[in-house]
Design a protein around this motif. Structure first.
Motif, PDB file in Angstrom:
ATOM      1  N   ALA A 119      32.143  -1.778 -38.981  1.00  0.00           N
ATOM      2  CA  ALA A 119      33.172  -3.355 -38.545  1.00  0.00           C
ATOM      3  C   ALA A 119      32.554  -2.904 -37.149  1.00  0.00           C
ATOM      4  N   ALA A 120      33.168  -1.835 -36.336  1.00  0.00           N
ATOM      5  CA  ALA A 120      33.039  -1.995 -34.846  1.00  0.00           C
ATOM      6  C   ALA A 120      30.833  -2.119 -34.641  1.00  0.00           C
ATOM      7  N   HIS A 121      30.185  -2.363 -35.254  1.00  0.00           N
ATOM      8  CA  HIS A 121      28.732  -2.616 -34.932  1.00  0.00           C
ATOM      9  C   HIS A 121      28.796  -3.925 -34.404  1.00  0.00           C
ATOM     10  N   HIS A 122      29.936  -4.980 -34.801  1.00  0.00           N
ATOM     11  CA  HIS A 122      29.570  -6.086 -35.008  1.00  0.00           C
ATOM     12  C   HIS A 122      31.543  -6.701 -34.271  1.00  0.00           C
ATOM     13  N   ALA A 123      32.335  -5.636 -33.457  1.00  0.00           N
ATOM     14  CA  ALA A 123      32.680  -6.866 -32.594  1.00  0.00           C
ATOM     15  C   ALA A 123      33.224  -5.551 -31.637  1.00  0.00           C
ATOM     16  N   ASP A 124      33.973  -6.023 -30.936  1.00  0.00           N
ATOM     17  CA  ASP A 124      34.484  -5.103 -28.783  1.00  0.00           C
ATOM     18  C   ASP A 124      35.407  -4.322 -29.623  1.00  0.00           C
ATOM     19  N   ALA A 125      36.264  -4.557 -30.754  1.00  0.00           N
ATOM     20  CA  ALA A 125      37.497  -3.899 -31.306  1.00  0.00           C
ATOM     21  C   ALA A 125      37.944  -4.146 -32.332  1.00  0.00           C
ATOM     22  N   VAL A 126      38.424  -2.958 -33.325  1.00  0.00           N
ATOM     23  CA  VAL A 126      38.744  -2.698 -34.659  1.00  0.00           C
ATOM     24  C   VAL A 126      40.322  -3.045 -35.058  1.00  0.00           C
ATOM     25  N   CYS A 127      40.810  -3.270 -35.607  1.00  0.00           N
ATOM     26  CA  CYS A 127      42.564  -3.117 -35.840  1.00  0.00           C
ATOM     27  C   CYS A 127      41.934  -2.341 -36.780  1.00  0.00           C
ATOM     28  N   ILE A 128      42.794  -0.615 -37.503  1.00  0.00           N
ATOM     29  CA  ILE A 128      43.050  -0.645 -38.980  1.00  0.00           C
ATOM     30  C   ILE A 128      44.543  -0.264 -39.108  1.00  0.00           C
ATOM     31  N   LEU A 186      39.442  -2.901 -23.535  1.00  0.00           N
ATOM     32  CA  LEU A 186      39.447  -2.451 -24.756  1.00  0.00           C
ATOM     33  C   LEU A 186      39.017  -1.577 -25.223  1.00  0.00           C
ATOM     34  N   LYS A 187      39.611  -0.906 -26.204  1.00  0.00           N
ATOM     35  CA  LYS A 187      39.247   0.284 -27.370  1.00  0.00           C
ATOM     36  C   LYS A 187      38.180   0.113 -27.873  1.00  0.00           C
ATOM     37  N   LYS A 188      37.497   0.823 -28.596  1.00  0.00           N
ATOM     38  CA  LYS A 188      36.678   0.509 -30.200  1.00  0.00           C
ATOM     39  C   LYS A 188      38.159   0.225 -31.327  1.00  0.00           C
ATOM     40  N   PHE A 189      38.716   1.168 -31.157  1.00  0.00           N
ATOM     41  CA  PHE A 189      39.641   1.848 -32.715  1.00  0.00           C
ATOM     42  C   PHE A 189      41.435   1.793 -31.790  1.00  0.00           C
ATOM     43  N   TYR A 190      41.981   0.913 -32.943  1.00  0.00           N
ATOM     44  CA  TYR A 190      43.257   0.347 -33.036  1.00  0.00           C
ATOM     45  C   TYR A 190      43.866   0.690 -34.323  1.00  0.00           C
ATOM     46  N   LYS A 191      44.590   1.945 -33.713  1.00  0.00           N
ATOM     47  CA  LYS A 191      45.615   2.132 -35.852  1.00  0.00           C
ATOM     48  C   LYS A 191      46.461   2.660 -34.986  1.00  0.00           C
ATOM     49  N   GLY A 192      47.437   1.960 -35.555  1.00  0.00           N
ATOM     50  CA  GLY A 192      49.159   1.817 -35.242  1.00  0.00           C
ATOM     51  C   GLY A 192      49.652   2.670 -36.925  1.00  0.00           C
ATOM     52  N   GLU A 193      50.849   2.776 -36.725  1.00  0.00           N
ATOM     53  CA  GLU A 193      52.085   3.217 -37.229  1.00  0.00           C
ATOM     54  C   GLU A 193      52.249   1.692 -38.517  1.00  0.00           C
TER      55      GLU A 193
END
Length: 407
Positions: free
Chosen positions: A76-85, A104-111
Motif C-alpha cells: 500500500a505504501a507505493h500508492h500513499a504518503d502514509a499507511v495507517c496499520i 508525515l511518516k510512512k507507517f503509523y501503527k497504534g495500540e
C-alpha cells in the motif's frame, strides 16, 4: 460506513471532515481538500490505488488504511504518503499533527484503541437516504476465535474487546428504532452480551447483528436476545462438512446440530442469515445440491454464499501459498465471487458455476416467496415485511448487477 464515522470523530476539533462513499457518491478529484484518507478491503485495492494515485498526481497528500493496507502495508505504501496499520482512532491525532508540520511518516501503527474512550460518531456526515433505514452502532470489536480463512483475527491481533454497557445504552437511546450492530461476534463474551441485552429490553429497539451459533445452546442468553428486540442474526455456518470446519479451526460449529440450532433461533422469533463458504478441500461437486437442500430444510431467511477466498494475512493464505495453490493475485478478484486458488475436488469453473447456481436458485422469485410464507410462522409480520423481504430483494438485485445470477 461506521468505521469512517469513527475516524472522523477522532479528528481534532478544528478539522472539517467530509465522507465520500463511492458506492453512493461520485469522487471529485478536484475537491478543495488538504488531506485525503482512503479506507479499503482487498477486493477494492486496485480501485483504491487508482484513486490514491490520481489524488497524488494532483498534489494531494494521501493516507490509506483499512484491512488490506494493514495486512500488506508495504504494498500500500507505493500508492500513499502514509499507511495507517490497524485501528485509526489511536493514530489519527498524530497523523494530523505530522501532516501539519510537513513530516508525515510512512507507517503509523497504534495500540488497540480503548473502547471506553470511543467517540460518538456524527451520523449527519452521511446522506441517510443513500442507506438502509437503520442506525449502525458497535458494542464490541474483534472475535476470540481464529478461523484460518478470516482476516478479523489478524486485524485485531486476535483480541476481543467490549465497550462499557453504559456507553452503549446511552448511545442507542438517541438512535432510531431499528439498529444494526456492526460487531464481528456480539455474543463472544456471553456475560457481557446478556447484560447488554437485558439493559436494552426496556428501550424497545429492533436490532440485527452477527453472532456465533453458540447462542442457540445458551437458553438464558437466547431468551435475553429475543426480549431485547433481536430480530435477525448473521450466523457463519460456513460449511455443512465437519471436516471443513475442523480444518478451518471453526471448532465452535457442529454441523450435525445446525438444523436444531436454527430451529431454536426461529422459535424465539429471530431470523437467520446463513453464511456459507464453498470450495475447501472436503467439498465435492455434490456440495451444492446438498447445501441447497439443507438451506431449504432449515428455511434460512437469507443467504450469503461465497467462494472460499484466501486473503493475505490469514493462515489459509499462507497454507495455500506454501502449497503452490494460489493461482490469481489480482486483488479485484478477491471479492468472494472468483476462484483464486486451485480447488482439490473440482475445477475452478465447476466451483464458480456451483456457487452461482446455488445463489440463482436460492434468490429466485419462487424461492423468495416460499421463504416469506414459511417465515410468517415464526417471525412477526413487521420483520417479514421490513427486514426479510427487503433483504432478499436487495441480495437479488446486487447479484443481478454483478452478473452472478442471470435474471
Amino acid at each position: 460506513m461506521l468505521s469512517s464515522l469513527y475516524v472522523a470523530a477522532s479528528l481534532p476539533e478544528d478539522v472539517t471532515p467530509q465522507i465520500i462513499d463511492e458506492e453512493t457518491d461520485l469522487i471529485d478529484f478536484d475537491i478543495d481538500a488538504d488531506l485525503v484518507g482512503i479506507s479499503f478491503m482487498t477486493y477494492n485495492a486496485p480501485r483504491a490505488y487508482e484513486i490514491a494515485d490520481t489524488f497524488r498526481s494532483k498534489g494531494k497528500k494521501v493516507i490509506v488504511g483499512g484491512y488490506h493496507p494493514s495486512l500488506l502495508p508495504h504494498e500500500a505504501a507505493h500508492h500513499a504518503d502514509a499507511v495507517c496499520i490497524g485501528e485509526a482512532e489511536s493514530t489519527v491525532p498524530a497523523m494530523i499533527e505530522d501532516f501539519r508540520r510537513g513530516g508525515l511518516k510512512k507507517f503509523y501503527k497504534g495500540e488497540l484503541f480503548p473502547l471506553d474512550r470511543l467517540p460518538i460518531p456524527d451520523r449527519s456526515l452521511l446522506q441517510k437516504d443513500s442507506y438502509a433505514p437503520v442506525d449502525a452502532v458497535q458494542a464490541t470489536r474483534g472475535c476470540p476465535y481464529s478461523c484460518s480463512f478470516c482476516s478479523i483475527a489478524s486485524f485485531f491481533d486476535r483480541r476481543f474487546r467490549a465497550r462499557p454497557v453504559d456507553d452503549v445504552i446511552d448511545e442507542i437511546r438517541t438512535l432510531q428504532k431499528y439498529l444494526l450492530f456492526m460487531d464481528d461476534n456480539i455474543t463472544a463474551d456471553r456475560n457481557y452480551a446478556e447484560e447488554l441485552f437485558r439493559r436494552m429490553a426496556p428501550l424497545r429497539k429492533r436490532w440485527f447483528s452477527q453472532a456465533s451459533i453458540k447462542i442457540a445452546y445458551d437458553t438464558p442468553l437466547l431468551k435475553a436476545a429475543a426480549e431485547s428486540g433481536c430480530k435477525g442474526l448473521f450466523i457463519g455456518l460456513e460449511s455443512i462438512s465437519q471436516d471443513n470446519l475442523r480444518e478451518w479451526n471453526k471448532r465452535i460449529n457442529a454441523a450435525k446440530d445446525y438444523e436444531w440450532a436454527i430451529r431454536r433461533l426461529h422459535d424465539n422469533g429471530i431470523s437467520v442469515i446463513a453464511g456459507i463458504v464453498f470450495g475447501y478441500d472436503w467439498d465435492t461437486r455434490d456440495v451444492f445440491n446438498e447445501t441447497l437442500e439443507f438451506l431449504y430444510r432449515i428455511n434460512a431467511d437469507a443467504l450469503q454464499a461465497t467462494i472460499l477466498t484466501p486473503f493475505p494475512g490469514t493462515p489459509l493464505y499462507d497454507e495455500m501459498k506454501t502449497q503452490g495453490r494460489i493461482t490469481d493475485r489480482d486483488w479485484a478478484h478477491y471479492n468472494f465471487r472468483h476462484v483464486v486458488f486451485d480447488p482439490l475436488h473440482m475445477s475452478p469453473d465447476q466451483l464458480r458455476a456451483g456457487h452461482d447456481r446455488v445463489l440463482t436458485d436460492f434468490y429466485s422469485r419462487r424461492s423468495i416467496a416460499r421463504r416469506l410464507v414459511r417465515g410468517c410462522s415464526y417471525l412477526s409480520p413487521e420483520v417479514v415485511l421490513k427486514a426479510t423481504l427487503p433483504l432478499n430483494l436487495s441480495y437479488r438485485a446486487r447479484l443481478r448487477t454483478d452478473g452472478t445470477i442471470p435474471f
